[in-house]
Design an enzyme around this catalytic site. Sequence first.
Site, short mmCIF file in Angstrom:
data_model
loop_
_atom_site.label_atom_id
_atom_site.label_comp_id
_atom_site.label_asym_id
_atom_site.label_seq_id
_atom_site.Cartn_x
_atom_site.Cartn_y
_atom_site.Cartn_z
N TYR A 76 -15.50 -12.39 5.77
CA TYR A 76 -14.13 -12.34 5.23
C TYR A 76 -13.36 -11.32 6.04
CZ TYR A 76 -10.51 -11.53 1.63
OH TYR A 76 -9.34 -11.40 0.94
N TYR A 230 -16.14 -13.24 -8.63
CA TYR A 230 -16.34 -12.04 -7.83
C TYR A 230 -15.43 -10.90 -8.29
CZ TYR A 230 -16.44 -8.89 -3.80
OH TYR A 230 -16.55 -7.78 -3.00
N HIS A 231 -14.16 -11.19 -8.46
CA HIS A 231 -13.20 -10.14 -8.79
C HIS A 231 -13.41 -9.61 -10.20
CE1 HIS A 231 -11.54 -12.80 -5.68
NE2 HIS A 231 -11.19 -11.67 -5.11
N LYS A 586 0.34 2.28 -9.73
CA LYS A 586 0.03 1.84 -8.38
C LYS A 586 1.34 1.57 -7.65
CE LYS A 586 -3.44 -0.85 -7.56
NZ LYS A 586 -4.36 0.08 -6.90
N ASP A 590 -0.52 -3.94 -4.11
CA ASP A 590 -1.95 -3.94 -4.40
C ASP A 590 -2.16 -4.09 -5.91
OD1 ASP A 590 -4.67 -3.53 -4.57
OD2 ASP A 590 -4.53 -1.35 -4.31
N HIS A 592 -5.25 -4.54 -7.42
CA HIS A 592 -6.57 -4.12 -7.90
C HIS A 592 -6.41 -2.87 -8.77
CE1 HIS A 592 -7.65 -6.56 -4.35
NE2 HIS A 592 -8.74 -6.83 -5.03
#
Length: 712
Positions: A76, A230-231, A586, A590, A592
């Site tokens: 990736y 996954y996340h 944040k 982004d 996350h």
Amino acid sequence: MLELKKILSRTLQTDFENKIPQEQLFVSAESIPIYAFAREVESDPQHKFFVSGIPPYLRGPYASMYVNQPWTIRQYAGFSNAKESNLFYRRNLAAGQKGLSVAFDLATHRGYDSDHPRVSGDVGKAGVAIDSIEDMKVLFDGIPLGEISVSMTMNGAVIPIMAFYIATALEQGVELGKLSGTIQNDILKEFMVRNTYIYPPEASLRIIGDIFSYCSRHMPKFNCISVSGYHMQEAGAGADIELAFTLADGLEYVRTGMAAGLDVDDFAPRISFFWGIGMNFFMEIAKMRAARRLWSELIAELQPKNPKSLALRTHCQTSGWSLTAQDPLNNISRTTIEALSAILGGTQSLHTNSLDEAIALPTVFSAKIARDTQIYLQSKTLLTKAVDAFGGSYYVEYLTTQLYHRAKILIREIEEEGGITKAIMKGLPKMRIEAAAAKKQAAIDSGKEQIIGVNVFRSESKMDFDILEIDTDLVKKEQLARLEQIKKTRDASRVELTLQQLEDVARNQQGNILEKAIEAAKARATLGEISYALEKVFGRYVAQTKIATGVYLRNFANTEIIDKVRSLSDKFTDLDGRRPRILVTKLGQDGHDRGARIIATGFADLGFDVDMGPLFQTPPEAAKQAIENDVHIIGISTLAAGHKTLLPELIQSLRAQNASDILVIVGGVIPDADIPFLLESGVSAVFGPGTSVTEAAMKTLEILISKNYPGV
């Protein structure tokens, strides 16, 4: 509503539980009791009769698995501009990589062109900037799209990215039927964890339906969605939650395809899944086996005629969260162990993370180690000679059965809410994942869960190695110049016409959105223009900000440390007349937010008043909210390399509004080499990867007291 009574009505059997021996060692994060030994009675007796290549596919989706076709080695990657990423891809392909996996920058994910004012700190960071078909053509220059499998991690701006990819293939002279690869296109998990959404859930599902329809007609070898757990794991979910919510997302996409007029066999065989692989070796193997069985049984309820519709095929990626900035060479071992789990669990393709990704983007050197790890496992270990090597292991079969049943219970809860979309709108999956993340962080911070280099066997020596630095100012300059050139040379009236047609299709719900977007891409409409044409109809989604409280404190094993931090918080309260108040937020695009939310819930439990800022704030917006809320501190979480641009801008915004008394602290993925720059810019404290919440809270309080009440 899909009828699931037959599958979801069964729960853990009482007589099955009663036969489990009592030598319990511990309880896993998934609430699975782990015993001193396992016997055949603990595993589902049906497992011994399952074979690979036949439903329910527990032992693998293909009969011979890796004996005839090993897993695809992917990396990736994507950074800087399209030209640099293209050179990286071509080197990797020449070195043995079998497919491409493209990472896009955050501006692209969120549907903004590189010249948009909201993305000043995001262009070319954490992925490649793509503004138009011209960037996509450079990205794949010299790479025959009809021969190379391409995986693209894109969800929010999936329409323009797919349009650019398809139009690029056509301009290469490639027949669409020869295109192979995967588009992630999993928007539901974005609302739970990753947050790179653009449009509301209902509109996003309509887009997915149109992509299913287009791909089923024109791109039969291309996987039109990769449903991602996954996340969720990276955000803190245990294997049971990751498994259940991912399959629930998959069910929603199946319903979406059928609502779009497709037969389940038209698209189900092209759905793939994407699992995160962490350090719980046996649990990860069991998770993948349980997922295949459960998905097969759920889809069987729809009575597909093609047995391939029942098969769960998957890509895996080793955990990024498990990597540590301390003693990073240990990350090579972590990644190898996780890769082995994915292989023994039966993955169809695999990405291995690089040793330095806890600190920065991977260098060519570290990426080679990660790729060579897979090459070695594939060619030197004889792993490809066995099908489901752990099949029949009492312990793995026990874990498989436990996860299978626990996931069914969670899916049933989601179904009772009316499906995963309605559950997401109520915030239920997000809060469950956040609670799991806070619980895990408390276990680590208190020493209950030990991580080498972080809270046990810590090394005082620092490893000095190269960090990949991206000149994002140069990248942005190049992107803006290319955008300007495209707009000068294109047929403006044709662009306007195709964008209006795209908007009309979205508004009138007649025609295919992707089909119209491809025409706009050919006309040289930009990613931002295509995204905005849809935004005018669908709107841009804004999430609610809630934090879980009490979870961190309840699961922290060391009360002495808690009492020490809370005592210091009480001291400041006595001095100032009110509790220390922090805005946790944040900056940039982004999404996350695991770190930000753990800090928010942890600081709240440690005596702070906590305000949670909305995602995607600009520095001036964060400064304005901090001033209006009268906070003492702004806490910034950063994971996407924007700190050297966004933090100085935030501090300048505070100074411009006479609010430089507000402390700015920052935590996240920050190389040591960047810390002096941030401190010189006015940041009061920098907390790197592995910093405990209690340590961050203690230091923040000490700085706050010393600044406001010197000499106390």
